[in-house]
Design a protein around this motif. Sequence first.
Motif, short mmCIF file in Angstrom:
data_model
loop_
_atom_site.label_atom_id
_atom_site.label_comp_id
_atom_site.label_asym_id
_atom_site.label_seq_id
_atom_site.Cartn_x
_atom_site.Cartn_y
_atom_site.Cartn_z
N GLN A 129 34.45 7.77 -49.34
CA GLN A 129 34.16 6.39 -49.69
C GLN A 129 32.67 6.05 -49.64
O GLN A 129 32.31 4.88 -49.78
CB GLN A 129 34.91 5.44 -48.74
CG GLN A 129 36.41 5.47 -48.90
CD GLN A 129 36.88 4.93 -50.23
OE1 GLN A 129 37.81 5.45 -50.84
NE2 GLN A 129 36.26 3.89 -50.73
N PHE A 139 28.95 2.44 -48.38
CA PHE A 139 30.38 2.38 -48.61
C PHE A 139 30.69 1.42 -49.75
O PHE A 139 30.00 0.41 -49.94
CB PHE A 139 31.11 1.94 -47.33
CG PHE A 139 31.36 3.07 -46.37
CD1 PHE A 139 32.54 3.81 -46.44
CD2 PHE A 139 30.42 3.42 -45.42
CE1 PHE A 139 32.77 4.87 -45.58
CE2 PHE A 139 30.64 4.48 -44.55
CZ PHE A 139 31.82 5.21 -44.64
N THR A 144 36.61 1.45 -45.60
CA THR A 144 35.59 2.06 -44.74
C THR A 144 36.17 2.98 -43.67
O THR A 144 35.50 3.92 -43.25
CB THR A 144 34.80 0.94 -44.02
OG1 THR A 144 34.41 -0.05 -44.97
CG2 THR A 144 33.57 1.48 -43.34
N ASN A 307 39.35 3.11 -55.84
CA ASN A 307 40.30 2.40 -54.98
C ASN A 307 41.19 1.42 -55.73
O ASN A 307 42.29 1.11 -55.28
CB ASN A 307 39.56 1.60 -53.90
CG ASN A 307 38.79 2.48 -52.96
OD1 ASN A 307 39.05 3.66 -52.84
ND2 ASN A 307 37.80 1.90 -52.28
#
Length: 491
Positions: A129, A139, A144, A307
């Motif tokens: 990430q 990030f 995270t 994501n």
Amino acid sequence: MADVIVVGAGNAAFAAAVSAAEQGASVTVLERAPRALAGGNTAFTAGAMRFAYDGVDDLRRLMPDLTDAEAAVTDFGAYPEAQFFEDMGRVTDYRTDPELCEALVTQSRPTMFWMRDKGVRFAPIWGRQAFKVDGRFKFWGGLTVEAAGGGPGLLEAWTAIAARAGIEVLYGARAVSLIADDGGVRGVRVKQGGVTHDLPAKAVVLAAGGFQANTEWRTRYLGPGWDLAKVRGSRFNTGDGLRMALEIGAMPTGQWSGSHAVQWERNAPEFGDLAVGDGFQKHSYPFGILINARGERFLDEGADFRNYTYAKYGREVLKQPRQFAWQVFDAKVRHLLRDEYRIRQVTRVSADSLEALTAKLEDVDAARALETIHAFNAAVRTDIAFDPNVKDGRGTTGLAIPKSNWANRLDTPPYEAYAVTCGVTFTFGGVRIDPSAAVLDVDLAPIAGLYAAGEMVGGLFYENYPGGTGLMAGAVFGRIAGASAGVAARG
């Protein structure tokens, strides 16, 4: 007789069991799988958990092992509740249930600290990430933190926590049906060692996962072609918990035709392999292009951070001829590919020219694939700098299917391509619960003594989901369900 029975033994189930024990309830956990294969989908995850935090101070409280030196070279940013709400709404087309979403978002941070206090350890997701640019990590995508040791580490931690709390775990114990009458749920009928018997209880928490490992149900609810998908995780998640709840009148809700589905190694086995874990996934596609059997691109690889697209792009691959695609990269981005691209069990080809590479793409129209790559290369904007840590706007112009970010010409050998298909993680349809995690019946009244958590809860996700939200939702609603069941059993 246990006060509370929890059906399932993954993250949500253990959160429920531990939470119920906090209320003074005696707890028994039923795990269908033998111990060596236990843990449901939790055992197969990378352990990422999305939660709201205000900055590095929250993270340092959660991860006391984080050093000053690590913090100094890292931009962790912040992920406020408002952003979490926005992400949940945006990726689900604002269909997410408002009450459930509010509980997920507002309880995410206290639940993480609760888990840490119980003994779960967390670590930054350095390798997946954040990329190091000019000596500094940044990030991205609101994600995270992961459980130390990934999914297997999380499961190991929960198992130890449960043991310390005196929680009994029965392995190889398949819940067959709920014992219920007009007064509510009274226990669970269990088959263990070939013998069926009844286990009475004052309350039951169902946390037995979705129906992704049930081929017939996938075809019935997700639609034609889904019987051809791979299953990322446990072969034991066949919808038993959902069936048992529906049999006693629970209200189904959510997107029963939807699922979390990713790009997965084309030649992976039918179900997940614990020895490989989540290594069959292939999530670096934003830095390359995807080619189908016709030799054509079919989606915007750079539409958003990984994501926010990976859980829906598996479905797009499944729609392609013969249900596969090839991810294509060149040497410029090789260092950005995640560790899963380096496992032994991977279908990979490489070559020093695009002509040679496309000729090696099995089951693909090579001539058309070469044309597609040349057209893509000609369309890439080179006036914008490439930056993997932000949505850099380095896209394409003039293509029917654009690439919005992270577009690089495929012009630096050696070239590589990886074959992928669709891997189903979990299904989105489930039972309706209220804010106390009580299961509601078809008249929207609580079923006394019955609660649900994890993948069995419907209404949170539609079409897509933000990465890391599954484990977080399991922990949040597991904690709520366990507390409610414990109070009801002891009250």
